[in-house]
Design a protein around this motif. Structure first.
Motif, PDB file in Angstrom:
ATOM      1  N   PRO A 208       6.834 -11.920 -21.392  1.00  0.00           N
ATOM      2  CA  PRO A 208       5.671 -11.873 -22.297  1.00  0.00           C
ATOM      3  C   PRO A 208       4.395 -11.615 -21.503  1.00  0.00           C
ATOM      4  CG  PRO A 208       6.442 -14.121 -21.991  1.00  0.00           C
ATOM      5  CD  PRO A 208       7.486 -13.232 -21.388  1.00  0.00           C
ATOM      6  N   ARG A 209       3.486 -10.872 -22.093  1.00  0.00           N
ATOM      7  CA  ARG A 209       2.270 -10.489 -21.393  1.00  0.00           C
ATOM      8  C   ARG A 209       1.112 -10.449 -22.371  1.00  0.00           C
ATOM      9  NH1 ARG A 209       1.193  -4.471 -18.849  1.00  0.00           N
ATOM     10  NH2 ARG A 209      -0.928  -4.835 -18.083  1.00  0.00           N
ATOM     11  N   HIS A 210      -0.029 -10.922 -21.937  1.00  0.00           N
ATOM     12  CA  HIS A 210      -1.234 -10.890 -22.762  1.00  0.00           C
ATOM     13  C   HIS A 210      -2.365 -10.300 -21.932  1.00  0.00           C
ATOM     14  CE1 HIS A 210      -4.490 -13.290 -25.206  1.00  0.00           C
ATOM     15  NE2 HIS A 210      -4.620 -11.977 -25.335  1.00  0.00           N
ATOM     16  N   LEU A 211      -2.830  -9.124 -22.333  1.00  0.00           N
ATOM     17  CA  LEU A 211      -3.981  -8.483 -21.704  1.00  0.00           C
ATOM     18  C   LEU A 211      -5.132  -8.558 -22.696  1.00  0.00           C
ATOM     19  CD1 LEU A 211      -4.096  -5.136 -19.790  1.00  0.00           C
ATOM     20  CD2 LEU A 211      -5.652  -5.497 -21.692  1.00  0.00           C
ATOM     21  N   ARG A 212      -6.322  -8.937 -22.189  1.00  0.00           N
ATOM     22  CA  ARG A 212      -7.497  -8.966 -23.070  1.00  0.00           C
ATOM     23  C   ARG A 212      -8.681  -8.363 -22.331  1.00  0.00           C
ATOM     24  NH1 ARG A 212      -7.103 -15.222 -23.124  1.00  0.00           N
ATOM     25  NH2 ARG A 212      -5.230 -14.612 -22.044  1.00  0.00           N
ATOM     26  N   GLU A 213      -9.590  -7.735 -23.085  1.00  0.00           N
ATOM     27  CA  GLU A 213     -10.773  -7.144 -22.463  1.00  0.00           C
ATOM     28  C   GLU A 213     -11.909  -7.048 -23.473  1.00  0.00           C
ATOM     29  OE1 GLU A 213     -10.198  -3.109 -21.141  1.00  0.00           O
ATOM     30  OE2 GLU A 213      -9.141  -2.534 -22.974  1.00  0.00           O
ATOM     31  N   ALA A 214     -13.122  -6.968 -22.934  1.00  0.00           N
ATOM     32  CA  ALA A 214     -14.304  -6.782 -23.762  1.00  0.00           C
ATOM     33  C   ALA A 214     -15.318  -5.970 -22.974  1.00  0.00           C
ATOM     34  CB  ALA A 214     -14.908  -8.128 -24.168  1.00  0.00           C
ATOM     35  N   LEU A 215     -16.186  -5.283 -23.708  1.00  0.00           N
ATOM     36  CA  LEU A 215     -17.172  -4.388 -23.096  1.00  0.00           C
ATOM     37  C   LEU A 215     -18.505  -4.540 -23.817  1.00  0.00           C
ATOM     38  CD1 LEU A 215     -17.742  -1.881 -21.191  1.00  0.00           C
ATOM     39  CD2 LEU A 215     -17.108  -0.477 -23.170  1.00  0.00           C
ATOM     40  N   VAL A 216     -19.587  -4.634 -23.032  1.00  0.00           N
ATOM     41  CA  VAL A 216     -20.936  -4.631 -23.608  1.00  0.00           C
ATOM     42  C   VAL A 216     -21.834  -3.781 -22.720  1.00  0.00           C
ATOM     43  CG1 VAL A 216     -20.767  -6.890 -24.721  1.00  0.00           C
ATOM     44  CG2 VAL A 216     -21.601  -6.739 -22.367  1.00  0.00           C
ATOM     45  N   GLU A 217     -22.864  -3.202 -23.337  1.00  0.00           N
ATOM     46  CA  GLU A 217     -23.911  -2.545 -22.555  1.00  0.00           C
ATOM     47  C   GLU A 217     -24.972  -3.593 -22.283  1.00  0.00           C
ATOM     48  OE1 GLU A 217     -26.923   1.314 -22.524  1.00  0.00           O
ATOM     49  OE2 GLU A 217     -25.573   0.981 -24.230  1.00  0.00           O
ATOM     50  N   ALA A 218     -25.082  -3.985 -21.021  1.00  0.00           N
ATOM     51  CA  ALA A 218     -25.950  -5.105 -20.661  1.00  0.00           C
ATOM     52  C   ALA A 218     -27.411  -4.686 -20.566  1.00  0.00           C
ATOM     53  CB  ALA A 218     -25.484  -5.735 -19.354  1.00  0.00           C
ATOM     54  N   ASP A 219     -27.666  -3.561 -19.873  1.00  0.00           N
ATOM     55  CA  ASP A 219     -29.051  -3.118 -19.733  1.00  0.00           C
ATOM     56  C   ASP A 219     -29.113  -1.737 -19.103  1.00  0.00           C
ATOM     57  OD1 ASP A 219     -29.975  -4.019 -16.504  1.00  0.00           O
ATOM     58  OD2 ASP A 219     -28.105  -4.718 -17.376  1.00  0.00           O
ATOM     59  N   HIS A 220     -29.972  -0.880 -19.641  1.00  0.00           N
ATOM     60  CA  HIS A 220     -30.308   0.419 -19.062  1.00  0.00           C
ATOM     61  C   HIS A 220     -29.065   1.239 -18.680  1.00  0.00           C
ATOM     62  CE1 HIS A 220     -34.353  -1.156 -19.000  1.00  0.00           C
ATOM     63  NE2 HIS A 220     -33.990  -2.139 -18.197  1.00  0.00           N
ATOM     64  N   GLY A 221     -28.114   1.332 -19.598  1.00  0.00           N
ATOM     65  CA  GLY A 221     -26.930   2.136 -19.350  1.00  0.00           C
ATOM     66  C   GLY A 221     -25.899   1.507 -18.428  1.00  0.00           C
ATOM     67  N   GLN A 222     -26.113   0.270 -18.059  1.00  0.00           N
ATOM     68  CA  GLN A 222     -25.152  -0.454 -17.229  1.00  0.00           C
ATOM     69  C   GLN A 222     -24.278  -1.324 -18.126  1.00  0.00           C
ATOM     70  OE1 GLN A 222     -24.777  -0.425 -13.518  1.00  0.00           O
ATOM     71  NE2 GLN A 222     -25.670   1.531 -14.191  1.00  0.00           N
ATOM     72  N   PHE A 223     -22.975  -1.135 -18.019  1.00  0.00           N
ATOM     73  CA  PHE A 223     -22.012  -1.863 -18.835  1.00  0.00           C
ATOM     74  C   PHE A 223     -21.380  -3.003 -18.040  1.00  0.00           C
ATOM     75  CE2 PHE A 223     -22.324   2.307 -20.702  1.00  0.00           C
ATOM     76  CZ  PHE A 223     -22.230   2.082 -22.069  1.00  0.00           C
ATOM     77  N   VAL A 224     -20.994  -4.033 -18.770  1.00  0.00           N
ATOM     78  CA  VAL A 224     -20.170  -5.110 -18.217  1.00  0.00           C
ATOM     79  C   VAL A 224     -18.821  -5.047 -18.914  1.00  0.00           C
ATOM     80  CG1 VAL A 224     -19.851  -7.594 -17.932  1.00  0.00           C
ATOM     81  CG2 VAL A 224     -22.130  -6.582 -17.659  1.00  0.00           C
ATOM     82  N   HIS A 225     -17.771  -4.914 -18.142  1.00  0.00           N
ATOM     83  CA  HIS A 225     -16.398  -4.843 -18.658  1.00  0.00           C
ATOM     84  C   HIS A 225     -15.608  -5.986 -18.043  1.00  0.00           C
ATOM     85  CE1 HIS A 225     -12.249  -2.687 -18.602  1.00  0.00           C
ATOM     86  NE2 HIS A 225     -12.376  -3.396 -19.702  1.00  0.00           N
ATOM     87  N   ALA A 226     -15.086  -6.859 -18.874  1.00  0.00           N
ATOM     88  CA  ALA A 226     -14.267  -7.978 -18.409  1.00  0.00           C
ATOM     89  C   ALA A 226     -12.849  -7.791 -18.905  1.00  0.00           C
ATOM     90  CB  ALA A 226     -14.835  -9.306 -18.894  1.00  0.00           C
ATOM     91  N   ILE A 227     -11.876  -8.051 -18.053  1.00  0.00           N
ATOM     92  CA  ILE A 227     -10.477  -7.873 -18.414  1.00  0.00           C
ATOM     93  C   ILE A 227      -9.647  -8.937 -17.719  1.00  0.00           C
ATOM     94  CG2 ILE A 227     -10.138  -6.188 -16.557  1.00  0.00           C
ATOM     95  CD1 ILE A 227      -8.115  -4.764 -18.422  1.00  0.00           C
ATOM     96  N   ALA A 228      -8.628  -9.424 -18.389  1.00  0.00           N
ATOM     97  CA  ALA A 228      -7.717 -10.412 -17.797  1.00  0.00           C
ATOM     98  C   ALA A 228      -6.303 -10.122 -18.273  1.00  0.00           C
ATOM     99  CB  ALA A 228      -8.129 -11.831 -18.177  1.00  0.00           C
ATOM    100  N   ASP A 229      -5.341 -10.526 -17.465  1.00  0.00           N
ATOM    101  CA  ASP A 229      -3.939 -10.213 -17.744  1.00  0.00           C
ATOM    102  C   ASP A 229      -3.078 -11.359 -17.233  1.00  0.00           C
ATOM    103  OD1 ASP A 229      -1.650  -8.885 -18.439  1.00  0.00           O
ATOM    104  OD2 ASP A 229      -1.858  -7.247 -17.014  1.00  0.00           O
ATOM    105  N   THR A 230      -2.143 -11.826 -18.037  1.00  0.00           N
ATOM    106  CA  THR A 230      -1.235 -12.876 -17.595  1.00  0.00           C
ATOM    107  C   THR A 230       0.135 -12.708 -18.235  1.00  0.00           C
ATOM    108  OG1 THR A 230      -0.872 -15.274 -17.432  1.00  0.00           O
ATOM    109  CG2 THR A 230      -1.933 -14.471 -19.420  1.00  0.00           C
ATOM    110  N   GLU A 231       1.145 -13.180 -17.539  1.00  0.00           N
ATOM    111  CA  GLU A 231       2.509 -13.207 -18.053  1.00  0.00           C
ATOM    112  C   GLU A 231       2.909 -14.610 -18.503  1.00  0.00           C
ATOM    113  OE1 GLU A 231       4.615 -11.993 -14.622  1.00  0.00           O
ATOM    114  OE2 GLU A 231       3.902  -9.936 -14.657  1.00  0.00           O
ATOM    115  N   ASP A 232       2.002 -15.587 -18.351  1.00  0.00           N
ATOM    116  CA  ASP A 232       2.361 -16.978 -18.621  1.00  0.00           C
ATOM    117  C   ASP A 232       1.302 -17.630 -19.507  1.00  0.00           C
ATOM    118  OD1 ASP A 232       3.027 -19.657 -18.592  1.00  0.00           O
ATOM    119  OD2 ASP A 232       3.580 -19.687 -16.483  1.00  0.00           O
ATOM    120  N   PRO A 233       1.661 -18.013 -20.731  1.00  0.00           N
ATOM    121  CA  PRO A 233       0.687 -18.638 -21.638  1.00  0.00           C
ATOM    122  C   PRO A 233       0.075 -19.920 -21.086  1.00  0.00           C
ATOM    123  CG  PRO A 233       2.668 -17.980 -22.838  1.00  0.00           C
ATOM    124  CD  PRO A 233       2.973 -17.809 -21.375  1.00  0.00           C
TER     125      PRO A 233
END
Length: 312
Positions: A271-296
């Protein structure tokens, strides 16, 4: 007798070199040098805390040592734990692993016969345990023009590996605040990690990435996260079928966004759970967060880590 084979039979240790920013040290023959793998234009420069590549050239033949941080621990029987992992390796037909006796807390194997079809021929593989029970992998490869002397190569590998010793730096898995700095060296983001997480930064040409790994048992689940800041993020969930993707409302660095969740449905895979989110923080600079795990079991740690991401 090839040049590297000769060096194995007549081994003379040269200056001591640091591996993985002080996690280990090695005394290869004189002339060996640390040389990172070439960075791709759109990729990142691999941190010297995650990988060290050492090169030794002699009369047109090459030996490469690759030290890799595994983010794994073995508090118990090292030989049993490494043996269980090695038993899963897909070896070429007829090839076997042969034990290499070495001093210290090390389990090592040589490959016999050598796989001469490879551009970089695997010669030996070692797992070195440090004082905090974390394990580092050290692999040795030879150029194809050196494989006509397998006994000499085996001797060289054993002599090099015999000089590998733990350094003064631990894996760095204490709880604390981690900071992502911009290309100008100024802090831009921070987050909090519980005990057991290791973090290091990698720079790209126009972006920075903070890598985070949870220390888990050797052979156990993989648990990782990363935080990107730059102008051209790449979303991972777009590579998966639509029926594996769901969305939930949430926030990242205080800004509203969707968290995208991926639960792949690969038959027979863990089993695997990948999650991610993206926002434009300021002046065309984005913050992208992502995580991945095989164990709940690590879900709560991941949720807390991602929720703590904030601007400096």
């Amino acid at each position: 007798m090839g040049a590297l084979g000769w060096a194995g039979r007549n081994y003379v240790a040269g200056p001591v070199l640091s591996l993985l920013d002080g996690r280990l040290s090695v005394a290869p023959p004189a002339g060996a040098r640390v040389e990172a793998r070439q960075q791709s234009l759109m990729g990142v420069a691999t941190s010297d805390r995650a990988e060290t590549r050492m090169v030794y050239d002699l009369d047109g033949e090459r030996l490469v040592l690759l030290a890799t941080e595994l983010f794994r621990t073995v508090p118990g029987d090292l030989a049993a734990a490494v043996g269980a992992v090695a038993a899963t390796w897909p070896l070429p037909a007829g090839q076997q692993l042969t034990g290499i006796p070495l001093p210290g807390d090390v389990v090592a194997y040589g490959y016999r016969p050598l796989d001469t079809t490879r551009r970089a021929v695997p010669v030996a593989d070692a797992f070195v345990r440090t004082g905090d029970t974390s394990v580092v992998r050290v692999q040795l490869f030879a150029s194809p023009n050196a494989v006509d002397d397998p006994d000499g190569l085996a001797a060289l590998a054993a002599r090099v590996l015999a000089t590998v010793t733990p350094g003064g730096r631990g894996c760095g898995a204490a709880a604390g605040t981690r900071t992502l700095t911009g290309l100008d060296g100024m802090p831009v983001l921070a987050l909090d990690t519980p005990a057991g997480w290791v973090a290091y930064q990698e720079p790209g040409m126009s972006f920075v990435v903070l890598r985070l790994y949870r220390m888990t048992p050797l052979g156990g689940p993989s648990v990782s996260a990363s935080v990107y800041r730059g102008s051209a993020p790449s979303l991972a969930h777009t590579a998966f079928p639509a029926d594996t993707v769901t969305r939930t409302g949430g926030r990242l660095v205080g800004l509203p966004t969707d968290w995208v969740h991926v639960f792949p449905k690969d038959a027979g895979a863990p089993p695997r759970h990948l999650r991610e989110a993206l926002v434009e923080a300021d002046h065309g600079q984005f913050v992208h967060a992502i995580a991945d795990t095989e164990d709940p079991a690590y879900e709560r740690e991941i949720d807390a880590l991602l929720a703590s991401i904030r601007r400096c």
